[in-house]
Design an enzyme around this catalytic site. Structure first.
Site, PDB file in Angstrom:
ATOM      1  N   PHE A   1       0.836  -1.200   0.000  1.00  0.00           N
ATOM      2  CA  PHE A   1       0.000   0.000   0.000  1.00  0.00           C
ATOM      3  C   PHE A   1       0.876   1.257   0.000  1.00  0.00           C
ATOM      4  O   PHE A   1       1.873   1.318   0.715  1.00  0.00           O
ATOM      5  CB  PHE A   1      -0.939  -0.015   1.213  1.00  0.00           C
ATOM      6  CG  PHE A   1      -2.013   1.016   1.101  1.00  0.00           C
ATOM      7  CD1 PHE A   1      -3.073   0.832   0.220  1.00  0.00           C
ATOM      8  CD2 PHE A   1      -1.960   2.188   1.837  1.00  0.00           C
ATOM      9  CE1 PHE A   1      -4.055   1.802   0.083  1.00  0.00           C
ATOM     10  CE2 PHE A   1      -2.951   3.161   1.709  1.00  0.00           C
ATOM     11  CZ  PHE A   1      -3.994   2.972   0.833  1.00  0.00           C
TER      12      PHE A   1
ATOM     13  N   ASP B   1       1.006  -5.310   8.186  1.00  0.00           N
ATOM     14  CA  ASP B   1      -0.171  -4.476   7.922  1.00  0.00           C
ATOM     15  C   ASP B   1      -1.337  -5.438   7.674  1.00  0.00           C
ATOM     16  O   ASP B   1      -1.325  -6.200   6.708  1.00  0.00           O
ATOM     17  CB  ASP B   1       0.106  -3.600   6.697  1.00  0.00           C
ATOM     18  CG  ASP B   1      -1.138  -2.902   6.159  1.00  0.00           C
ATOM     19  OD1 ASP B   1      -2.239  -3.097   6.713  1.00  0.00           O
ATOM     20  OD2 ASP B   1      -1.009  -2.168   5.161  1.00  0.00           O
TER      21      ASP B   1
ATOM     22  N   LYS C   1     -12.725  -1.855   7.156  1.00  0.00           N
ATOM     23  CA  LYS C   1     -12.932  -2.787   6.044  1.00  0.00           C
ATOM     24  C   LYS C   1     -13.782  -3.964   6.538  1.00  0.00           C
ATOM     25  O   LYS C   1     -14.985  -3.809   6.730  1.00  0.00           O
ATOM     26  CB  LYS C   1     -11.579  -3.206   5.471  1.00  0.00           C
ATOM     27  CG  LYS C   1     -10.786  -2.019   4.880  1.00  0.00           C
ATOM     28  CD  LYS C   1      -9.451  -2.456   4.329  1.00  0.00           C
ATOM     29  CE  LYS C   1      -8.606  -1.268   3.886  1.00  0.00           C
ATOM     30  NZ  LYS C   1      -9.117  -0.587   2.691  1.00  0.00           N
TER      31      LYS C   1
ATOM     32  N   ARG D   1     -11.766  -5.016  -8.376  1.00  0.00           N
ATOM     33  CA  ARG D   1     -11.675  -5.737  -7.095  1.00  0.00           C
ATOM     34  C   ARG D   1     -13.067  -6.053  -6.562  1.00  0.00           C
ATOM     35  O   ARG D   1     -13.960  -5.194  -6.548  1.00  0.00           O
ATOM     36  CB  ARG D   1     -10.972  -4.882  -6.043  1.00  0.00           C
ATOM     37  CG  ARG D   1      -9.548  -4.540  -6.331  1.00  0.00           C
ATOM     38  CD  ARG D   1      -8.829  -4.036  -5.069  1.00  0.00           C
ATOM     39  NE  ARG D   1      -9.588  -2.998  -4.354  1.00  0.00           N
ATOM     40  CZ  ARG D   1      -9.218  -2.484  -3.195  1.00  0.00           C
ATOM     41  NH1 ARG D   1      -8.122  -2.929  -2.572  1.00  0.00           N
ATOM     42  NH2 ARG D   1      -9.923  -1.531  -2.610  1.00  0.00           N
TER      43      ARG D   1
END
Lengths: 397, 397
Positions: A127, A199, A225, A373
């Protein structure tokens, strides 16, 4: 294996042990939401919990909320709830701030545990913020950053050996959904005496994490998320108990002080994970997360993981059967043990296709230029949803 | 001047132009709340605004809230609303994270603007976190921290001259309520080429701040005191426009990137104040603040300041008249131009006295061992409240 069809999907839904969990979320009518890996859906308990926090706690108790309502300890209490989903025993996880802030803090703290080493290894393709912060920490501490493809990380660690201070990576690639071997990379780091910082943004709430058992040193992540904590919900940080005495982090605030209300001008960290607290925590966002975590009390992460793997399998099989010749390429590994809780397809017209899907009420996202995605939250996604998406993908090309 | 009495107080309340603002807050019955300098009271508009954000925006729009509802820009939009109260033109203030995080970030950035200088001056007696973070930044950049009493700050700057990189202080002493001369200290810093970083936690929403006119370089603060943004409401950071191109901060995240959705691995900051954004902002807390700021649309800060000075004057006069011989010492300066929006009394039995006040429904706070703090939010505190407190103080000793 029969060709995946809507009937197959409906049959799988009828026997899905988690099917009833969908009623715990407020999803809009007519929407198939496959972007819960970006922003999780709203749990039905959240609005009332936040309202109570505002009207009854803050409104009525005013400053006394910090003591009488136990709000001073919310970062640790909710931290332990998140920690439970990480495979972490109590007292090793704290929530608050953002993933970025925690990552900066623990990358620095991790590197300070290895003051004689110069290399900071970062997952290539990780990321973006992780790269920016690794560069920032390296500059501050005089380290050198090396970007390493994850398939080469363990062998690179062996090759570079004791020059490596810290290795940091995401457990799941945010674009491709590829799952990395947290235990193996951590072990490879430890074999050369390096510190591993993970992460977990795309892992927590979707995978059966076992941080304690895997010997992970530090981990950070977000709660908006798969945990469905809400927009910009607090980040979390995990630090293995063996490191607590040695954590020497740059962001040191009074909430992490041994005696916060003594208000002395010299920093003396509290014992335990609490030293990774900084300033006043964003309580309203944190109590939204607290309420969102209630759904996890009623499921086993093994069942959550089993279902999202099955949803992924079904997606891939249905795509194989129905999207041949449509120009899609499967980017995510087929093997379940190498896959997180998302499937990514490559298509040269990704953005146009996603706009067309949106017209069908299907929400996924695009990572430009060509990646589509689709994330699977086992708690509110059905096999029928998956089939609907594959059918729509066929009609959009 | 007649002896301050309940009748005087009631007469002052009848002619108070801000008296009606009290109806904009949900204060519990029977409570006199003089701790709004620690956690501001609840504005009546907040619960509905947060509910809408949760149920209608997040719940219904899901990931699209960031674009369709304009949430991506909330830190800048709400930042400008706070900036207006700072005397800052638009585009120089951003909200999010915590005061501590912002202070670490801008202390580092400020010092990097003066790479050849070694001294970091910090207000002696300033808020503890500020000392901890100054020490942390000094360690990272190889600076030396000197703690300087505020009355000596300007002369110290002149004496140390070009050795000083950065000076940081609170505009209002959090314990005593003493107000420092932001403009004069900033000018003294600039005279020797140093950079001034102000902590406005106890100033914003209470004082008529004029950061642009005062030439301030950087400022940080919280929004949960006089702005009534809620428990742990977001911090803010101000950076004068002239510095924007040169801000080189350690916390660099994708929200501050020039092209956040390009997701490239090298950090290139956006132009303007947006580069001080880091990770995903805690939107629910931020929208609570946004709603709380509505009350400031309907008042002038001049009127707010005039009233809190008058409340302070009335408190001090009433204390002089009614508390003589009770063992209290006025810690806060008598002169209005040297006073923030609080009055602090010293008493050897401060904690016991505050507990007794609590029995009367009066909420202030104690800074151990001996300071009693009473903060005045002009928007919901009346002269009668003040008299009630002074009467209660008399009865408690």
């Amino acid at each position: 294996m029969p060709t995946p069809s809507r009937e197959t999907a409906e049959r799988l839904d009828r026997t899905d042990p988690l099917a009833a969990m969908r009623t715990r979320f407020s999803l809009p009518e007519g929407v198939v939401y496959l972007d819960g890996n970006s922003l999780g859906a709203l749990s039905v308990g959240v609005p009332a919990a936040v309202r109570t926090a505002i009207v009854e706690n803050w409104g009525q108790h005013l400053i006394n909320v910090w003591t009488d309502d136990g709000w001073w300890d919310v970062p640790l209490r909710v931290g332990d709830r998140v920690g439970h989903l990480l495979g972490a025993r109590a007292g090793q996880t704290v929530v608050g701030d953002s993933t970025s802030v925690h990552l900066f803090n623990v990358l620095t703290a991790a590197a300070r545990l290895r003051p004689d080493r110069r290399l900071l290894l970062v997952e290539e393709g990780g990321f973006p913020t992780n790269h920016y912060l690794a560069a920032s920490v390296a500059r501050i501490l005089g380290l050198e950053v090396r970007r390493i493809p994850m398939p080469d990380m363990a062998s690179t660690l062996r090759r570079l050996g004791e020059r490596v201070a810290v290795v940091t990576a995401g457990a799941v690639d945010y674009r491709t959904g590829e799952l990395w071997d947290v235990r193996a990379v951590t072990a490879a780091a430890h074999d050369v005496g390096a510190v591993a910082v993970w992460d977990l943004c795309h892992a927590v709430g979707a995978l059966q994490l076992t941080l304690d058992a895997d010997g992970v040193d530090f981990a950070v992540g977000c709660s908006y998320k798969f945990l469905s904590g809400g927009p910009g919900a607090p980040g979390f940080v995990y630090a293995a108990r063996r490191h607590h005495g040695g954590i020497d982090q740059p962001l040191c605030g009074w909430h992490g002080h041994a005696e916060p209300f003594a208000m002395v001008p010299d920093y003396e960290p509290t014992t335990g994970i609490g030293r990774l607290r900084v300033g006043s925590p964003n309580i309203l966002s944190m109590l939204a997360l607290d309420a969102a975590l209630d759904v996890f009390d009623d499921v086993e992460m093994a069942a959550v993981r089993e279902k999202n793997l099955a949803l992924g399998d079904f997606f891939i099989e249905a795509a194989d059967a129905h999207l041949a010749g449509c120009g899609f390429e499967l980017v995510t590994p087929r093997r379940g043990d190498r896959r997180g809780s998302q499937v990514t397809l490559r298509h040269p017209e990704a953005e146009k296709i996603m706009r067309a899907l949106n017209q069908h009420g299907i929400i996924g996202d695009v990572r430009p230029p060509s990646l589509l995605r689709f994330g699977f939250n086992s708690l509110y996604i059905s096999y029928t949803d998956i089939f609907t998406v594959v059918e729509a993908l066929r009609s959009c090309t």
